[in-house]
Design a protein around this motif. Structure first.
Motif, mmCIF file in Angstrom:
data_model
loop_
_atom_site.group_PDB
_atom_site.id
_atom_site.type_symbol
_atom_site.label_atom_id
_atom_site.label_comp_id
_atom_site.label_asym_id
_atom_site.label_seq_id
_atom_site.Cartn_x
_atom_site.Cartn_y
_atom_site.Cartn_z
ATOM 1 N N ARG A 190 5.392 5.330 -0.256
ATOM 2 C CA ARG A 190 5.873 5.655 1.086
ATOM 3 C C ARG A 190 4.782 6.313 1.913
ATOM 4 N NH1 ARG A 190 10.258 8.839 -0.505
ATOM 5 N NH2 ARG A 190 9.584 10.232 1.157
ATOM 6 N N GLU A 191 4.695 5.942 3.170
ATOM 7 C CA GLU A 191 3.605 6.376 4.029
ATOM 8 C C GLU A 191 3.587 7.891 4.230
ATOM 9 O OE1 GLU A 191 1.623 5.076 8.331
ATOM 10 O OE2 GLU A 191 3.601 4.338 7.753
ATOM 11 N N TYR A 195 0.268 11.909 -1.756
ATOM 12 C CA TYR A 195 -0.522 11.209 -2.773
ATOM 13 C C TYR A 195 -0.764 9.762 -2.375
ATOM 14 C CZ TYR A 195 3.791 9.079 -4.642
ATOM 15 O OH TYR A 195 4.954 8.362 -4.797
ATOM 16 N N VAL A 196 0.168 9.172 -1.635
ATOM 17 C CA VAL A 196 0.005 7.798 -1.153
ATOM 18 C C VAL A 196 -1.151 7.733 -0.163
ATOM 19 C CG1 VAL A 196 1.103 5.979 0.205
ATOM 20 C CG2 VAL A 196 2.401 7.165 -1.583
ATOM 21 N N ALA A 197 -1.202 8.708 0.750
ATOM 22 C CA ALA A 197 -2.308 8.753 1.714
ATOM 23 C C ALA A 197 -3.644 8.930 1.014
ATOM 24 C CB ALA A 197 -2.074 9.891 2.708
ATOM 25 N N GLN A 198 -3.681 9.769 -0.034
ATOM 26 C CA GLN A 198 -4.918 9.984 -0.765
ATOM 27 C C GLN A 198 -5.370 8.721 -1.501
ATOM 28 O OE1 GLN A 198 -7.058 12.944 -1.007
ATOM 29 N NE2 GLN A 198 -5.953 13.017 0.933
ATOM 30 N N TYR A 221 2.967 -0.391 2.558
ATOM 31 C CA TYR A 221 3.692 0.830 2.212
ATOM 32 C C TYR A 221 5.135 0.486 1.840
ATOM 33 C CZ TYR A 221 0.107 3.771 4.531
ATOM 34 O OH TYR A 221 -1.046 4.415 4.898
ATOM 35 N N GLY A 222 5.792 1.404 1.114
ATOM 36 C CA GLY A 222 7.213 1.226 0.840
ATOM 37 C C GLY A 222 7.695 2.078 -0.314
ATOM 38 N N GLN A 223 9.019 2.100 -0.509
ATOM 39 C CA GLN A 223 9.596 2.779 -1.673
ATOM 40 C C GLN A 223 9.081 2.090 -2.925
ATOM 41 O OE1 GLN A 223 11.589 5.360 -0.859
ATOM 42 N NE2 GLN A 223 12.041 6.043 -2.928
ATOM 43 N N MET A 224 8.666 2.866 -3.909
ATOM 44 C CA MET A 224 7.938 2.306 -5.061
ATOM 45 C C MET A 224 8.902 1.659 -6.047
ATOM 46 S SD MET A 224 5.034 5.279 -5.458
ATOM 47 C CE MET A 224 3.765 4.320 -6.298
ATOM 48 N N LEU A 247 -4.882 -7.520 -6.555
ATOM 49 C CA LEU A 247 -3.851 -6.614 -6.068
ATOM 50 C C LEU A 247 -3.861 -5.309 -6.866
ATOM 51 C CD1 LEU A 247 -0.876 -9.115 -5.653
ATOM 52 C CD2 LEU A 247 -2.105 -7.959 -3.798
ATOM 53 N N ILE A 248 -3.635 -4.210 -6.149
ATOM 54 C CA ILE A 248 -3.453 -2.899 -6.763
ATOM 55 C C ILE A 248 -1.975 -2.532 -6.662
ATOM 56 C CG2 ILE A 248 -4.011 -0.436 -6.651
ATOM 57 C CD1 ILE A 248 -6.658 -1.246 -5.279
ATOM 58 N N ALA A 249 -1.370 -2.120 -7.768
ATOM 59 C CA ALA A 249 0.029 -1.683 -7.789
ATOM 60 C C ALA A 249 0.076 -0.164 -7.919
ATOM 61 C CB ALA A 249 0.781 -2.327 -8.959
ATOM 62 N N GLY A 250 0.876 0.476 -7.063
ATOM 63 C CA GLY A 250 0.973 1.933 -7.080
ATOM 64 C C GLY A 250 1.654 2.494 -8.307
#
Length: 341
Positions: A190-191, A195-198, A221-224, A247-250
């Motif tokens: 999520r934006e 930690y997502v921003a980092q 971005y989105g709910q993981m 692709l990178i997966a969070g």
């Protein structure tokens, strides 16, 4: 009859005062003595008398966590492990951990205020930090101890446990760059999450250092969740998509969605598309049927003890440097990376 401090003292050969200070994690007690007292307390099924503790110290021995409304709650597997892990960690330190779930639409700052005014909690564990987090501002304004799982900058003025998420994003991207990829998509969280921003910043910095232009269309971005991984992959890899070669997966749920969507499109990993993922190593997620994937990993479980120690340290007035913990992550090569086709 329940066990007492005298029972623990008799079993360990320590004085009652030493046992009390060990179980309360005082700085002047050695780690070996603390462990002896905790092992004995566990063996005797010792339960601290919270009423007596409050009378003696003015503290309740109870700490809490306010769970955000449902749309912001961590996924079920993470939530269960969080509650179990924190409860156990605080129990080892003779504290009681309680959970309060905020209702949908309820202001979590108001929930914290209500709990503080009730006078029963010594401090709070906070999760899912935001930029300029209002919970932190409120609790610090009230002089209430806190510890954060995560942080909203490199040097926050509060206790925390975190990993270096900028380094995670950079490491994941560099793994793909070294294989020759230049169009690297990132399906992130999520934006509004710090930690997502980092992690996005780490992705950008790695690309720029390699002389690769940052293409915003390659980031999602989105709910993981698994559905985010699948839908974002279909958008990126479809006829009108940006068509990255990697692709990178969070997280592992996103990775599961990526693999599902790639299979639907008739694309293979790593022959057609390379995939890397950050793995929180949550129990059960190894059953998601995700093929072995290269990437980074850091067990969420390694955060429970530092979080408990950080909050107890804040309650006892320890220096900020003693209540801030940065965990490690490791890089895994599992064969899901190949040169771009």
């Amino acid at each position: 009859m329940s066990a007492t401090l005298k029972d623990i003292a008799a079993l360990t050969g320590l004085s009652v005062t030493q046992v009390s200070r060990a179980l309360n994690d005082h700085d002047d007690v050695s780690a070996e003595t603390k462990q002896r007292a905790r092992d004995a307390a566990k063996a005797l099924d010792y339960r601290p008398n919270l009423s007596a503790r409050r009378l003696a110290s003015g503290r309740s021995g109870i700490v809490g966590l306010v769970l955000p409304p449902q749309d912001r709650t961590p996924r079920d597997s993470m939530f269960v492990q969080m509650v179990r892990g924190l409860s156990s960690a605080f129990s080892r330190h003779g504290r009681l951990f309680v959970l309060h779930a905020a209702d949908e639409g309820e202001d979590v700052v108001v929930v914290h205020r209500r709990l503080i005014d009730g006078g029963s909690l010594d401090g709070f564990v906070l999760i899912e930090p935001e930029h300029d987090d209002p919970r932190v501002a409120y609790l610090q304004g009230r002089g209430v101890p806190l510890v954060m799982h995560g942080r909203d900058g490199p040097a926050p003025r509060y206790p925390f446990y975190d990993i270096d998420n900028l380094a995670v994003g950079r490491a994941l991207t560099q793994m793909l760059l070294r294989a020759g990829h230049r169009r690297i998509g990132f399906i992130n969280g999520r934006e509004d999450m710090c930690y997502v921003a980092q992690r996005r910043l780490g992705w950008e910095l790695a690309l720029r250092k390699a002389g690769v232009a940052v293409e915003p269309d390659l980031h999602e971005y989105g709910q993981m969740t698994e559905s985010l991984g699948a839908l974002a992959t279909l958008r990126l890899m479809g006829p009108e998509g940006a068509r990255p070669s990697a692709l990178i997966a969070g997280n592992m749920l996103i990775a599961k969605g990526i693999y599902t969507a790639l299979s639907m499109l008739g694309l293979k990993v790593p022959q057609d598309v390379s995939v890397v993922v950050h793995d929180d190593m949550l129990p059960g997620e190894d059953l998601l049927a995700v093929p072995p994937s290269s990437g980074t990993r850091s067990a969420l479980a390694q955060s429970w003890e530092p979080l408990a120690e950080g909050l107890i340290g804040a309650i006892e007035g320890r220096a900020l440097s003693q209540t801030q913990h940065l965990g490690a992550f490791e890089i895994v090569d599992a064969g899901s990376i190949a040169p771009p086709p």
